[in-house]
Design a protein around this motif. Structure first.
Motif, PDB file in Angstrom:
ATOM      1  N   GLU A   1       0.861  -1.188   0.000  1.00 40.36           N
ATOM      2  CA  GLU A   1       0.000   0.000   0.000  1.00 40.36           C
ATOM      3  C   GLU A   1       0.892   1.231   0.000  1.00 40.36           C
ATOM      4  O   GLU A   1       1.527   1.555   0.996  1.00 40.36           O
ATOM      5  CB  GLU A   1      -0.903  -0.002   1.249  1.00 40.36           C
ATOM      6  N   ARG A   2       0.933   1.902  -1.151  1.00 37.19           N
ATOM      7  CA  ARG A   2       1.770   3.094  -1.293  1.00 37.19           C
ATOM      8  C   ARG A   2       0.908   4.322  -1.031  1.00 37.19           C
ATOM      9  O   ARG A   2       0.029   4.632  -1.825  1.00 37.19           O
ATOM     10  CB  ARG A   2       2.376   3.136  -2.694  1.00 37.19           C
ATOM     11  N   TYR A   3       1.157   5.009   0.097  1.00 34.76           N
ATOM     12  CA  TYR A   3       0.304   6.146   0.468  1.00 34.76           C
ATOM     13  C   TYR A   3       0.625   7.374  -0.379  1.00 34.76           C
ATOM     14  O   TYR A   3       1.734   7.903  -0.341  1.00 34.76           O
ATOM     15  CB  TYR A   3       0.494   6.505   1.943  1.00 34.76           C
ATOM     16  N   GLY A   4      -0.381   7.827  -1.105  1.00 36.35           N
ATOM     17  CA  GLY A   4      -0.223   9.020  -1.926  1.00 36.35           C
ATOM     18  C   GLY A   4      -0.979  10.195  -1.342  1.00 36.35           C
ATOM     19  O   GLY A   4      -1.807  10.044  -0.446  1.00 36.35           O
ATOM     20  N   VAL A   5      -0.669  11.375  -1.863  1.00 36.75           N
ATOM     21  CA  VAL A   5      -1.415  12.576  -1.525  1.00 36.75           C
ATOM     22  C   VAL A   5      -2.446  12.760  -2.639  1.00 36.75           C
ATOM     23  O   VAL A   5      -2.089  12.994  -3.789  1.00 36.75           O
ATOM     24  CB  VAL A   5      -0.495  13.811  -1.456  1.00 36.75           C
ATOM     25  N   GLY A   6      -3.713  12.601  -2.290  1.00 38.40           N
ATOM     26  CA  GLY A   6      -4.775  12.699  -3.283  1.00 38.40           C
ATOM     27  C   GLY A   6      -4.976  14.137  -3.729  1.00 38.40           C
ATOM     28  O   GLY A   6      -4.991  15.056  -2.903  1.00 38.40           O
ATOM     29  N   LEU A   7      -5.112  14.309  -5.048  1.00 44.66           N
ATOM     30  CA  LEU A   7      -5.303  15.641  -5.638  1.00 44.66           C
ATOM     31  C   LEU A   7      -6.385  15.569  -6.706  1.00 44.66           C
ATOM     32  O   LEU A   7      -6.634  14.496  -7.268  1.00 44.66           O
ATOM     33  CB  LEU A   7      -3.995  16.104  -6.297  1.00 44.66           C
ATOM     34  N   LYS A   8      -6.977  16.718  -6.995  1.00 43.33           N
ATOM     35  CA  LYS A   8      -7.970  16.749  -8.067  1.00 43.33           C
ATOM     36  C   LYS A   8      -7.293  16.388  -9.388  1.00 43.33           C
ATOM     37  O   LYS A   8      -6.147  16.781  -9.636  1.00 43.33           O
ATOM     38  CB  LYS A   8      -8.565  18.156  -8.161  1.00 43.33           C
TER      39      LYS A   8
ATOM     40  N   THR B   1       0.048  21.547  -8.261  1.00 38.21           N
ATOM     41  CA  THR B   1       0.112  21.201  -6.840  1.00 38.21           C
ATOM     42  C   THR B   1       0.883  19.899  -6.653  1.00 38.21           C
ATOM     43  O   THR B   1       1.687  19.766  -5.730  1.00 38.21           O
ATOM     44  CB  THR B   1      -1.304  21.072  -6.234  1.00 38.21           C
ATOM     45  N   CYS B   2       0.666  18.947  -7.541  1.00 40.25           N
ATOM     46  CA  CYS B   2       1.339  17.646  -7.433  1.00 40.25           C
ATOM     47  C   CYS B   2       2.856  17.816  -7.387  1.00 40.25           C
ATOM     48  O   CYS B   2       3.526  17.223  -6.529  1.00 40.25           O
ATOM     49  CB  CYS B   2       0.931  16.755  -8.613  1.00 40.25           C
ATOM     50  N   GLU B   3       3.390  18.662  -8.260  1.00 39.09           N
ATOM     51  CA  GLU B   3       4.845  18.843  -8.286  1.00 39.09           C
ATOM     52  C   GLU B   3       5.351  19.537  -7.030  1.00 39.09           C
ATOM     53  O   GLU B   3       6.403  19.195  -6.498  1.00 39.09           O
ATOM     54  CB  GLU B   3       5.248  19.574  -9.574  1.00 39.09           C
ATOM     55  N   LYS B   4       4.570  20.494  -6.551  1.00 39.42           N
ATOM     56  CA  LYS B   4       4.945  21.181  -5.298  1.00 39.42           C
ATOM     57  C   LYS B   4       4.909  20.207  -4.123  1.00 39.42           C
ATOM     58  O   LYS B   4       5.756  20.264  -3.227  1.00 39.42           O
ATOM     59  CB  LYS B   4       3.987  22.342  -5.019  1.00 39.42           C
ATOM     60  N   VAL B   5       3.904  19.331  -4.117  1.00 39.45           N
ATOM     61  CA  VAL B   5       3.782  18.367  -3.010  1.00 39.45           C
ATOM     62  C   VAL B   5       4.969  17.400  -3.034  1.00 39.45           C
ATOM     63  O   VAL B   5       5.574  17.123  -1.992  1.00 39.45           O
ATOM     64  CB  VAL B   5       2.443  17.601  -3.080  1.00 39.45           C
ATOM     65  N   ASN B   6       5.326  16.910  -4.206  1.00 36.45           N
ATOM     66  CA  ASN B   6       6.476  15.995  -4.284  1.00 36.45           C
ATOM     67  C   ASN B   6       7.762  16.668  -3.796  1.00 36.45           C
ATOM     68  O   ASN B   6       8.568  16.038  -3.094  1.00 36.45           O
ATOM     69  CB  ASN B   6       6.660  15.491  -5.719  1.00 36.45           C
TER      70      ASN B   6
ATOM     71  N   PRO C   1      10.128   6.717   1.670  1.00 37.47           N
ATOM     72  CA  PRO C   1      10.348   6.725   0.227  1.00 37.47           C
ATOM     73  C   PRO C   1      11.332   7.830  -0.168  1.00 37.47           C
ATOM     74  O   PRO C   1      11.278   8.923   0.387  1.00 37.47           O
ATOM     75  CB  PRO C   1       8.958   7.020  -0.342  1.00 37.47           C
ATOM     76  N   LYS C   2      12.218   7.492  -1.077  1.00 34.40           N
ATOM     77  CA  LYS C   2      13.201   8.492  -1.510  1.00 34.40           C
ATOM     78  C   LYS C   2      12.935   8.982  -2.917  1.00 34.40           C
ATOM     79  O   LYS C   2      13.490   9.980  -3.369  1.00 34.40           O
ATOM     80  CB  LYS C   2      14.615   7.909  -1.403  1.00 34.40           C
ATOM     81  N   THR C   3      12.088   8.250  -3.637  1.00 31.75           N
ATOM     82  CA  THR C   3      11.710   8.722  -4.973  1.00 31.75           C
ATOM     83  C   THR C   3      10.184   8.791  -5.044  1.00 31.75           C
ATOM     84  O   THR C   3       9.486   8.060  -4.350  1.00 31.75           O
ATOM     85  CB  THR C   3      12.207   7.765  -6.079  1.00 31.75           C
ATOM     86  N   PHE C   4       9.736   9.704  -5.865  1.00 28.23           N
ATOM     87  CA  PHE C   4       8.315   9.991  -5.932  1.00 28.23           C
ATOM     88  C   PHE C   4       7.828   9.822  -7.384  1.00 28.23           C
ATOM     89  O   PHE C   4       8.590  10.059  -8.318  1.00 28.23           O
ATOM     90  CB  PHE C   4       8.054  11.404  -5.408  1.00 28.23           C
ATOM     91  N   ASP C   5       6.592   9.381  -7.513  1.00 28.37           N
ATOM     92  CA  ASP C   5       6.044   9.130  -8.848  1.00 28.37           C
ATOM     93  C   ASP C   5       5.988  10.434  -9.651  1.00 28.37           C
ATOM     94  O   ASP C   5       5.735  11.502  -9.079  1.00 28.37           O
ATOM     95  CB  ASP C   5       4.618   8.544  -8.738  1.00 28.37           C
ATOM     96  N   ALA C   6       6.193  10.323 -10.940  1.00 25.95           N
ATOM     97  CA  ALA C   6       6.060  11.513 -11.796  1.00 25.95           C
ATOM     98  C   ALA C   6       4.607  11.955 -11.792  1.00 25.95           C
ATOM     99  O   ALA C   6       3.690  11.126 -11.786  1.00 25.95           O
ATOM    100  CB  ALA C   6       6.507  11.171 -13.208  1.00 25.95           C
ATOM    101  N   CYS C   7       4.383  13.255 -11.753  1.00 28.24           N
ATOM    102  CA  CYS C   7       3.009  13.769 -11.764  1.00 28.24           C
ATOM    103  C   CYS C   7       2.375  13.604 -13.145  1.00 28.24           C
ATOM    104  O   CYS C   7       3.054  13.817 -14.146  1.00 28.24           O
ATOM    105  CB  CYS C   7       3.012  15.237 -11.341  1.00 28.24           C
ATOM    106  N   ALA C   8       1.120  13.217 -13.151  1.00 24.01           N
ATOM    107  CA  ALA C   8       0.442  12.925 -14.428  1.00 24.01           C
ATOM    108  C   ALA C   8       0.230  14.190 -15.259  1.00 24.01           C
ATOM    109  O   ALA C   8       0.067  15.261 -14.726  1.00 24.01           O
ATOM    110  CB  ALA C   8      -0.904  12.263 -14.146  1.00 24.01           C
TER     111      ALA C   8
END
Ligand code: GLU
Length: 281
Positions: free
Chosen positions: A222-229, A235-240, A274-281
């Motif tokens: 279970e990889r916990y993400g920050v849910g965004l619209k 916002t996704c890039e700022k959050v990462n 986690p040290k790496t973060f998924d690329a934002c869509a």
């Protein structure tokens, strides 16, 4: 019943907010350019160690990560408003603009990615089982034949039971894990199933000392993400960037230790923090 009421309420709020964009205030909070602008963040209210509401205070790792990220985005603590985000309502809360972000033990999945975007992950947990301290027959997912399990509607945990154990297990679904824990204490069910983080948080609560144990054989990632619209790439890039800073600075570890350090939780050290973060869509 309660869920239906909440859903109906959500629909009313959604209708009300669609007509109210003229003031320029983005629903769920704006971009955070300072001043007194508020941001609404979805968290859990009934999960000790992760997202718990105690009186007027929200505590837990999700809450601390949310506050850290909000600050990096320009929102001081008094401008953060927390809203309850039950598992089954998270996608709708984001889609309707009722919250700007969600930090609520929210696993990144392809199915959810069709409706929302995720930053992160900021923690990697695994599905596990919580049983009474004196239980000896449930030792892992392979020992669940004929057992009564409890989990939460709209969670990956309940879905996994339906997908893999539907024929052999009886599943009771509630709208929050705290209700499952009450049912376990009362002997109405045999085990609660969800992420090891959540189960460890319940077991470590002072009022639960000696009552329960986490089985400790995880059977999912279970990889916990920050849910965004959906589409909120900015916002996704700022959050990462904020999550990376929290991990690199050691503040993530401090927040983990403060919230779940005493819970005896064993997370995979290769994956946490986690040290790496998924690329934002
Ligand atoms: N992490 C899982 C999920 O997102 C289970 C926990 C929860 O329901 O919040 O569904």
């Amino acid at each position: 019943m309660r869920q239906r009421k909440i859903a109906a309420l959500g629909a009313i709020v959604a209708l009300a907010t669609t007509g109210l964009t003229a003031c320029g205030d983005e629903s769920g909070g704006g971009a955070g350019s300072g001043g007194g602008e508020k941001i609404v963040i979805g968290v859990k209210f009934d999960q000790p160690g992760l997202g718990l509401k105690e009186g007027a205070k929200n505590t837990g790792l999700d809450v601390d990560v949310a506050k850290y990220v909000a600050k990096e985005l320009g929102f001081s603590e008094e401008n953060v408003e927390f809203k309850e985000a039950p598992s089954a309502q998270r996608e709708d809360l984001l889609a309707n603009g009722q919250v700007k972000m969600i930090f609520a033990t929210y696993s990144i999945t392809d199915k959810r990615k069709a409706k929302v975007d995720f930053a992160g992950p900021y923690l990697v947990a695994g599905q596990d089982l919580l049983v009474k301290a004196d239980n000896t027959d449930i030792t892992g997912p392979e020992t669940l034949n004929g057992k009564k399990l409890c989990s939460v509607t709209g969670s990956t945990s309940a879905q996994k039971v339906k997908d893999q154990f539907a024929k052999t297990v009886q599943l009771q679904e509630y709208d929050g894990y705290s209700k499952c824990v009450v049912a376990l204490a009362a002997g109405a069910i045999d085990a609660v199933t969800t992420d090891n983080t959540i189960l460890a948080g319940f077991a470590a609560q002072p009022a639960n000392q000696g009552k329960f144990k986490v089985v400790g054989k995880t059977f999912s990632e279970e990889r916990y993400g920050v849910g965004l619209k959906k589409g909120d790439k900015e916002t996704c890039e700022k959050v990462n960037a904020a999550l990376k800073k929290m991990v690199d600075s050691g503040d993530w570890q401090k927040a983990f230790d403060a919230n779940l350090g005493a819970a005896g939780l064993k997370l995979d050290p290769a994956l946490n923090p986690p040290k790496t973060f998924d690329a934002c869509a």
